[in-house]
Design an enzyme around this catalytic site. Sequence first.
Site, mmCIF file in Angstrom:
data_model
loop_
_atom_site.group_PDB
_atom_site.id
_atom_site.type_symbol
_atom_site.label_atom_id
_atom_site.label_comp_id
_atom_site.label_asym_id
_atom_site.label_seq_id
_atom_site.Cartn_x
_atom_site.Cartn_y
_atom_site.Cartn_z
ATOM 1 C CE LYS A 107 18.403 -21.593 8.848
ATOM 2 N NZ LYS A 107 18.595 -20.330 9.769
ATOM 3 N NE ARG A 111 -2.435 -0.942 3.402
ATOM 4 C CZ ARG A 111 -2.949 -0.531 4.123
ATOM 5 N NH1 ARG A 111 -4.190 -1.329 4.334
ATOM 6 N NH2 ARG A 111 -2.480 -1.120 5.621
ATOM 7 C CE LYS A 158 7.143 -19.671 11.193
ATOM 8 N NZ LYS A 158 7.629 -18.726 12.195
ATOM 9 C CD GLU A 212 14.881 -17.347 17.507
ATOM 10 O OE1 GLU A 212 15.050 -16.761 17.034
ATOM 11 O OE2 GLU A 212 13.605 -17.728 17.907
ATOM 12 C CG ASP A 224 7.894 -17.844 16.089
ATOM 13 O OD1 ASP A 224 7.598 -17.244 15.172
ATOM 14 O OD2 ASP A 224 9.358 -17.773 16.448
ATOM 15 C CE LYS A 271 11.667 -15.928 19.576
ATOM 16 N NZ LYS A 271 11.962 -16.376 18.024
ATOM 17 C CG HIS A 281 11.682 -23.204 11.657
ATOM 18 N ND1 HIS A 281 11.409 -22.486 10.470
ATOM 19 C CD2 HIS A 281 11.918 -21.577 12.014
ATOM 20 C CE1 HIS A 281 11.192 -21.743 10.581
ATOM 21 N NE2 HIS A 281 11.451 -20.880 11.442
ATOM 22 C CG ASP A 315 10.465 -24.595 8.188
ATOM 23 O OD1 ASP A 315 11.804 -24.159 8.047
ATOM 24 O OD2 ASP A 315 9.415 -25.069 8.910
ATOM 25 C CG HIS A 316 14.016 -19.142 7.007
ATOM 26 N ND1 HIS A 316 13.249 -19.178 8.016
ATOM 27 C CD2 HIS A 316 14.916 -19.445 8.531
ATOM 28 C CE1 HIS A 316 13.539 -18.932 9.343
ATOM 29 N NE2 HIS A 316 14.858 -18.693 9.279
HETATM 30 C C1 BG6 Z 1 11.218 -17.306 12.799
HETATM 31 C C2 BG6 Z 1 10.152 -17.335 13.326
HETATM 32 O O1 BG6 Z 1 10.392 -18.518 11.655
HETATM 33 O O2 BG6 Z 1 12.676 -17.645 12.776
HETATM 34 C C3 BG6 Z 1 11.470 -16.504 15.025
HETATM 35 O O3 BG6 Z 1 9.300 -16.510 13.687
HETATM 36 C C4 BG6 Z 1 12.722 -16.982 14.894
HETATM 37 O O4 BG6 Z 1 11.153 -15.772 16.232
HETATM 38 C C5 BG6 Z 1 13.780 -17.189 13.570
HETATM 39 O O5 BG6 Z 1 13.410 -16.077 15.855
HETATM 40 C C6 BG6 Z 1 15.135 -18.335 13.976
HETATM 41 O O6 BG6 Z 1 15.370 -18.157 12.782
HETATM 42 P P1 BG6 Z 1 17.205 -17.723 12.385
HETATM 43 O O7 BG6 Z 1 16.793 -18.807 10.521
HETATM 44 O O8 BG6 Z 1 17.719 -16.826 12.867
HETATM 45 O O9 BG6 Z 1 17.150 -19.094 13.167
#
Ligand code: BG6
Length: 484
Positions: free
Chosen positions: A181, A43, A147, A215, A234, A329, A239, A176-177
């Site tokens: 990796k 937007r 996601k 994390e 999350d 976290k 993941h 799903d990134h």
């Molecule tokens: C995301 C989560 O999908 O993955 C985040 O929403 C998280 O909360 C992140 O911090 C972690 O990704 P990576 O690649 O830094 O381990």
Amino acid sequence: MSDTIVIFGASGDLTSRKLIPALYQLHRKGRLKKPVRIVGFSRSKFSHDEWRTSLAESTAEFAGEHFDAERWETFAQQIYYHPGDISQADDFSSLSRFLDEIEGSEPSGRVYYLSTAPRFYEQAIEQLGRAGLAEEGESFRRIIIEKPFGTDLASAKELNRCVHQVFSEHQVYRIDHYLGKETVQNLLVLRFGNSIFEPIWNRNYIDHVQITVAEAVDVGSRAGYYDTAGVVRDMVQNHLLQLLMVTAMESPVRYEADAIRNEKVKVLDAIQSLQLEDVGSDTFRGQYRGYTSSDGVEPTSHTATFAALKLGIDNWRWQGVPFYLRSGKAMSCRTTQIVIQFHAPPHKLFADSPRDLGEANRLVIQVQPAEGIQLHFQTKVPDAEMRMRQTDLSFNYQREFRGAMPEAYERLLLDALEGDASLFARADEVEAAWRICDPILQAWQQNDRPTLYMYDPGFWGPDECREWMLAQGREWFDNCPVLG
Ligand code: BG6
């Protein structure tokens, strides 16, 4: 021939932090087989040039030393911006005209990337359908969906239904990134590209598996979103379960999307759903102290920022081998690791033989940030007496390959452009993952068991979680990887 990527939610964080830097890197490395145009849609009112200038700044920041102003200029010529509102059908018609105009008469494949807030996904998909933007003629039309894919099984099913009204499954790329990796892809190579691991990768040799995604950061500026999601939605549903699937799956018959995804889904299907009464004993939850004073979080919030689960996989390979999943976290450090804990030797030949599991063989796959693999084993300490100590064989990506690891999004965007969905989740896979998480989420919401334990930021989660593991005769492998 060329392709076009249209990013919905173009003014968001993901676009500037991850997507554009990844596409720029692909361009810089010469990995794009065809020229790729990028069209931003959101937007905010930008001109093409204003958007290019703001992306130049963010890409310079995130691509760091690899940013080259000259290369960027060539790349940026292919970047366009089309302002629009997802709720407005007219904006999709004008987008369609704009795409036809910039693509000219030559057929161009298109990838639509949904990087908006998830509440807009369904509307965006419907609008794409109505504007005829999903129809494949000579060229492909694909959609990448970020996601979270739903917030529970019912909403994921509903989203899949909406997607399938417009796109066929072969057009859909649920991202799903973690699967992008390097170290996660290498897990497949470790297991199926070698012959020595697979014979011992089962209940006969393995006591249990630990998958930790820790994390150091807290929820920060995402507290508002996070408070509605929590750690299970999350991190676990996507993941951690992806890491579990890749660790536990059987070898696919071919290295191709459906063969791989069939094997992954079988793992989830074999996971015993936790009954309400098991949730109290087989799951663990925590919240870091200070979480409830974050902006956007209810002072009485019970959202878990830490979770540990014990899951069992009912099949020949894994019967009786618990898979422990843990994520949080505000933990000691950032580390993602998979620990394959082997049994202790059956016969204690030496007085000093490993007595407990902690001293038994262990394979540690460091997914990030000190990417590598270590195999722990006992060695005789050189001396006149018989004493043993745990030592390791260590493989480290930096030492072996040097250079920065490619960003997960590079591989995933390239795969989506090339039509390889191996590293993307299929409809049944996301639903199966929710089937595992739903009872946990429901039980956590309805009951006060398991207790929500508090923990201080900077440690490995609540102390009680260590005790929970010890009570099962096992110990967490708490290890902050050494960088550099
Ligand atoms: C995301 C989560 O999908 O993955 C985040 O929403 C998280 O909360 C992140 O911090 C972690 O990704 P990576 O690649 O830094 O381990």
